[in-house]
Design a protein around this motif. Structure first.
Motif, PDB file in Angstrom:
ATOM      1  N   HIS A 131     -15.882  -9.879  -3.546  1.00  0.00           N
ATOM      2  CA  HIS A 131     -14.674 -10.540  -3.062  1.00  0.00           C
ATOM      3  C   HIS A 131     -14.594 -12.012  -3.471  1.00  0.00           C
ATOM      4  O   HIS A 131     -15.535 -12.570  -4.050  1.00  0.00           O
ATOM      5  N   GLY A 132     -13.472 -12.638  -3.132  1.00  0.00           N
ATOM      6  CA  GLY A 132     -13.259 -14.044  -3.459  1.00  0.00           C
ATOM      7  C   GLY A 132     -14.073 -14.980  -2.593  1.00  0.00           C
ATOM      8  O   GLY A 132     -14.729 -14.573  -1.627  1.00  0.00           O
ATOM      9  N   ASN A 133     -13.990 -16.261  -2.900  1.00  0.00           N
ATOM     10  CA  ASN A 133     -14.891 -17.250  -2.322  1.00  0.00           C
ATOM     11  C   ASN A 133     -14.675 -17.484  -0.838  1.00  0.00           C
ATOM     12  O   ASN A 133     -15.631 -17.573  -0.068  1.00  0.00           O
ATOM     13  N   ALA A 134     -13.448 -17.621  -0.400  1.00  0.00           N
ATOM     14  CA  ALA A 134     -13.165 -18.026   0.984  1.00  0.00           C
ATOM     15  C   ALA A 134     -13.057 -16.843   1.932  1.00  0.00           C
ATOM     16  O   ALA A 134     -12.507 -16.972   3.023  1.00  0.00           O
ATOM     17  N   LEU A 135     -13.568 -15.692   1.553  1.00  0.00           N
ATOM     18  CA  LEU A 135     -13.495 -14.485   2.366  1.00  0.00           C
ATOM     19  C   LEU A 135     -14.884 -14.023   2.761  1.00  0.00           C
ATOM     20  O   LEU A 135     -15.884 -14.421   2.165  1.00  0.00           O
ATOM     21  N   ASP A 136     -14.931 -13.144   3.750  1.00  0.00           N
ATOM     22  CA  ASP A 136     -16.105 -12.306   3.906  1.00  0.00           C
ATOM     23  C   ASP A 136     -15.622 -10.856   3.841  1.00  0.00           C
ATOM     24  O   ASP A 136     -14.421 -10.595   3.692  1.00  0.00           O
ATOM     25  N   ALA A 137     -16.542  -9.921   3.921  1.00  0.00           N
ATOM     26  CA  ALA A 137     -16.194  -8.523   3.659  1.00  0.00           C
ATOM     27  C   ALA A 137     -15.128  -7.991   4.609  1.00  0.00           C
ATOM     28  O   ALA A 137     -14.217  -7.261   4.194  1.00  0.00           O
ATOM     29  N   ALA A 138     -15.219  -8.354   5.888  1.00  0.00           N
ATOM     30  CA  ALA A 138     -14.267  -7.817   6.861  1.00  0.00           C
ATOM     31  C   ALA A 138     -12.844  -8.295   6.592  1.00  0.00           C
ATOM     32  O   ALA A 138     -11.886  -7.570   6.840  1.00  0.00           O
ATOM     33  N   LEU A 139     -12.695  -9.515   6.078  1.00  0.00           N
ATOM     34  CA  LEU A 139     -11.362 -10.027   5.773  1.00  0.00           C
ATOM     35  C   LEU A 139     -10.743  -9.318   4.569  1.00  0.00           C
ATOM     36  O   LEU A 139      -9.526  -9.370   4.377  1.00  0.00           O
ATOM     37  N   PHE A 140     -11.575  -8.672   3.759  1.00  0.00           N
ATOM     38  CA  PHE A 140     -11.061  -7.916   2.621  1.00  0.00           C
ATOM     39  C   PHE A 140     -10.719  -6.479   3.019  1.00  0.00           C
ATOM     40  O   PHE A 140      -9.998  -5.791   2.299  1.00  0.00           O
ATOM     41  N   VAL A 141     -11.238  -6.026   4.150  1.00  0.00           N
ATOM     42  CA  VAL A 141     -11.061  -4.632   4.549  1.00  0.00           C
ATOM     43  C   VAL A 141      -9.603  -4.196   4.636  1.00  0.00           C
ATOM     44  O   VAL A 141      -9.265  -3.078   4.227  1.00  0.00           O
ATOM     45  N   PRO A 142      -8.657  -5.002   5.178  1.00  0.00           N
ATOM     46  CA  PRO A 142      -7.256  -4.549   5.209  1.00  0.00           C
ATOM     47  C   PRO A 142      -6.724  -4.162   3.827  1.00  0.00           C
ATOM     48  O   PRO A 142      -6.090  -3.112   3.673  1.00  0.00           O
ATOM     49  N   PHE A 143      -7.001  -5.001   2.821  1.00  0.00           N
ATOM     50  CA  PHE A 143      -6.553  -4.675   1.465  1.00  0.00           C
ATOM     51  C   PHE A 143      -7.352  -3.495   0.917  1.00  0.00           C
ATOM     52  O   PHE A 143      -6.802  -2.615   0.239  1.00  0.00           O
ATOM     53  N   ALA A 144      -8.644  -3.452   1.221  1.00  0.00           N
ATOM     54  CA  ALA A 144      -9.483  -2.345   0.758  1.00  0.00           C
ATOM     55  C   ALA A 144      -8.991  -1.020   1.321  1.00  0.00           C
ATOM     56  O   ALA A 144      -8.987   0.004   0.632  1.00  0.00           O
ATOM     57  N   SER A 145      -8.558  -1.040   2.579  1.00  0.00           N
ATOM     58  CA  SER A 145      -8.040   0.176   3.206  1.00  0.00           C
ATOM     59  C   SER A 145      -6.782   0.657   2.488  1.00  0.00           C
ATOM     60  O   SER A 145      -6.595   1.868   2.266  1.00  0.00           O
ATOM     61  N   HIS A 146      -5.917  -0.284   2.121  1.00  0.00           N
ATOM     62  CA  HIS A 146      -4.695   0.055   1.388  1.00  0.00           C
ATOM     63  C   HIS A 146      -5.041   0.659   0.027  1.00  0.00           C
ATOM     64  O   HIS A 146      -4.468   1.687  -0.373  1.00  0.00           O
ATOM     65  N   VAL A 147      -5.985   0.050  -0.683  1.00  0.00           N
ATOM     66  CA  VAL A 147      -6.391   0.547  -2.000  1.00  0.00           C
ATOM     67  C   VAL A 147      -7.003   1.939  -1.889  1.00  0.00           C
ATOM     68  O   VAL A 147      -6.703   2.842  -2.679  1.00  0.00           O
ATOM     69  N   ALA A 148      -7.866   2.125  -0.894  1.00  0.00           N
ATOM     70  CA  ALA A 148      -8.517   3.421  -0.716  1.00  0.00           C
ATOM     71  C   ALA A 148      -7.490   4.522  -0.489  1.00  0.00           C
ATOM     72  O   ALA A 148      -7.602   5.627  -1.036  1.00  0.00           O
ATOM     73  N   HIS A 149      -6.464   4.211   0.300  1.00  0.00           N
ATOM     74  CA  HIS A 149      -5.426   5.202   0.598  1.00  0.00           C
ATOM     75  C   HIS A 149      -4.566   5.484  -0.632  1.00  0.00           C
ATOM     76  O   HIS A 149      -4.279   6.647  -0.946  1.00  0.00           O
ATOM     77  N   GLN A 150      -4.158   4.429  -1.331  1.00  0.00           N
ATOM     78  CA  GLN A 150      -3.267   4.601  -2.473  1.00  0.00           C
ATOM     79  C   GLN A 150      -3.952   5.322  -3.633  1.00  0.00           C
ATOM     80  O   GLN A 150      -3.322   6.118  -4.338  1.00  0.00           O
ATOM     81  N   LEU A 151      -5.230   5.055  -3.843  1.00  0.00           N
ATOM     82  CA  LEU A 151      -5.947   5.620  -4.984  1.00  0.00           C
ATOM     83  C   LEU A 151      -6.778   6.844  -4.620  1.00  0.00           C
ATOM     84  O   LEU A 151      -7.363   7.472  -5.500  1.00  0.00           O
ATOM     85  N   ASP A 152      -6.835   7.162  -3.318  1.00  0.00           N
ATOM     86  CA  ASP A 152      -7.709   8.230  -2.838  1.00  0.00           C
ATOM     87  C   ASP A 152      -9.120   8.010  -3.378  1.00  0.00           C
ATOM     88  O   ASP A 152      -9.754   8.918  -3.933  1.00  0.00           O
ATOM     89  N   ALA A 153      -9.595   6.788  -3.225  1.00  0.00           N
ATOM     90  CA  ALA A 153     -10.906   6.394  -3.738  1.00  0.00           C
ATOM     91  C   ALA A 153     -11.740   5.785  -2.618  1.00  0.00           C
ATOM     92  O   ALA A 153     -11.211   5.255  -1.633  1.00  0.00           O
ATOM     93  N   ASN A 154     -13.039   5.877  -2.761  1.00  0.00           N
ATOM     94  CA  ASN A 154     -13.932   5.159  -1.857  1.00  0.00           C
ATOM     95  C   ASN A 154     -13.919   3.687  -2.228  1.00  0.00           C
ATOM     96  O   ASN A 154     -13.885   3.348  -3.411  1.00  0.00           O
TER      97      ASN A 154
END
Length: 358
Positions: free
Chosen positions: A148-171
């Motif tokens: 992830h980017g510099n000013a984030l931690d993993a949990a702050l990326f999870v909302p976008f990660a959840s969207h990507v996982a759903h859209q791409l049907d990917a882990n």
């Protein structure tokens, strides 16, 4: 709305200010379009030299003090469920906790948590969003490993990660660098490299991922460890293929899963691809124009301290063996679009010895 997951600010300053290890800072001016102004950078290079001396001539310490800014306090905490599994929750100590928990607590609750030991002795926290059942989640399905980017931690990326996982049907797996989130240690360049090596190894050896189905996703400063691993795998792959003749009894799947020894302390797997979002050419290129600078200046920090630079993605892409996608917004005023264009050009121009496909 899905929160931004860029890891760098989206306001439009015209000066780039870099804090020194003391309380001061130095600035270099850019135009609104991201172009560097002026043709003499002796002062900026002198300041970087002073900062380097202050760090004991350690580029790793200098990069740690200037480049890494983990959220403090972390946005999340780890708890242990009744079944013994580790879980992540938005930390009540964080002032945004109630809002985050309300909007994205359900997404974070879906994450499985792994704590992975690195070769440098740190424990890295990995938040995994898994698609499908536990038995076949990582069989035949793509897995994105996010730096992830510099000013984030993993949990702050999870909302976008959840969207990507759903859209791409990917882990999608998001890990925190050493010193970020709930990972132990201190954020340093070499630790970041060890972190991604351990996370990929964990996915292959513990979770059963097919390396060919793993895509490394690096955003902003996360492009540094991502490019490091892809280059490590590319160099190791060439060495393995040149120095090994698999027997006929080895299946293609066995060969694909084989670990590729690159150095005595690191190993890499052939991954399926790389996605670079708002990537940096190198560490110093973010705070100064690249070598040659505006008007051909040779006194830029990126030129003077080239041998001391960190996250030299402009060198790393030359060893890629896997397909690569570069995404960079033209209005990005923190990491200029020229970085993404430059890295893409290195791929398109055929300078990649391994023949990576852009």
């Amino acid at each position: 709305d899905i929160p931004r997951a860029s890891g760098h600010a989206h306001h439009k300053p015209v000066r780039t200010s870099v804090p020194s290890p003391s309380s001061g800072s130095f600035s270099m001016t850019r135009s609104a379009g991201g172009a560097w102004m002026g043709s003499c950078y002796c002062v900026e290079s002198s300041v970087v030299g002073c900062l380097l001396c202050h760090a004991g001539c350690s580029t790793d310490k200098l990069a740690s003090s200037l480049a890494f800014h983990p959220p403090s306090p972390p946005s999340y905490a780890l708890t242990t469920a009744p079944d013994g599994r580790r879980r992540a929750v938005f930390d009540p100590a964080n002032e945004d906790s109630s809002r985050l928990a309300r909007d994205w607590g359900a997404a974070l609750a879906q994450c499985e948590v792994d704590e992975v030991r690195t070769r440098r002795g740190n424990t890295v926290c990995v938040l995994r969003l898994r698609r499908g059942s536990a038995d076949d989640a990582y069989v035949g399905r793509a897995t994105l490993i996010v730096s992830h980017g510099n000013a984030l931690d993993a949990a702050l990326f999870v909302p976008f990660a959840s969207h990507v996982a759903h859209q791409l049907d990917a882990n999608v797996s998001v890990y925190d660098y050493s010193g970020y989130g709930r990972s132990s240690g201190v954020a340093r360049v070499e630790d970041c490299k060890a972190d991604i090596e351990a996370v990929v190894r964990h996915h292959v050896e513990r979770l059963g991922c097919d390396p060919a189905r793993i895509v490394l996703y690096g955003q902003s400063i996360g492009s540094g460890p991502t490019c490091h691993y892809a280059a490590l795998a590319g160099r190791a792959s060439r060495g393995y293929r040149e120095g090994n003749n698999p027997t006929s009894s080895e299946t293609s799947a066995t060969r694909g899963r084989k670990r590729l020894d690159a150095t005595p302390t690191a190993a890499a797997y052939d991954v399926g691809g790389v996605v670079l979002v708002s990537p940096i050419m190198s560490g110093l290129s973010v705070i100064s124009p690249p070598e040659g600078g505006s008007g051909g200046a040779r006194c830029t920090p990126a030129c003077v301290y080239r041998s001391c630079d960190v996250f030299k993605n402009f060198d790393a892409v030359g060893s890629f063996k896997c397909p690569a996608l570069v995404v960079h917004g033209r209005l990005d005023d923190q990491v200029p679009c020229s970085h993404g264009i430059g890295l893409h050009a290195l791929l398109v121009d055929g300078r990649c010895e391994g023949g990576a496909r852009p």
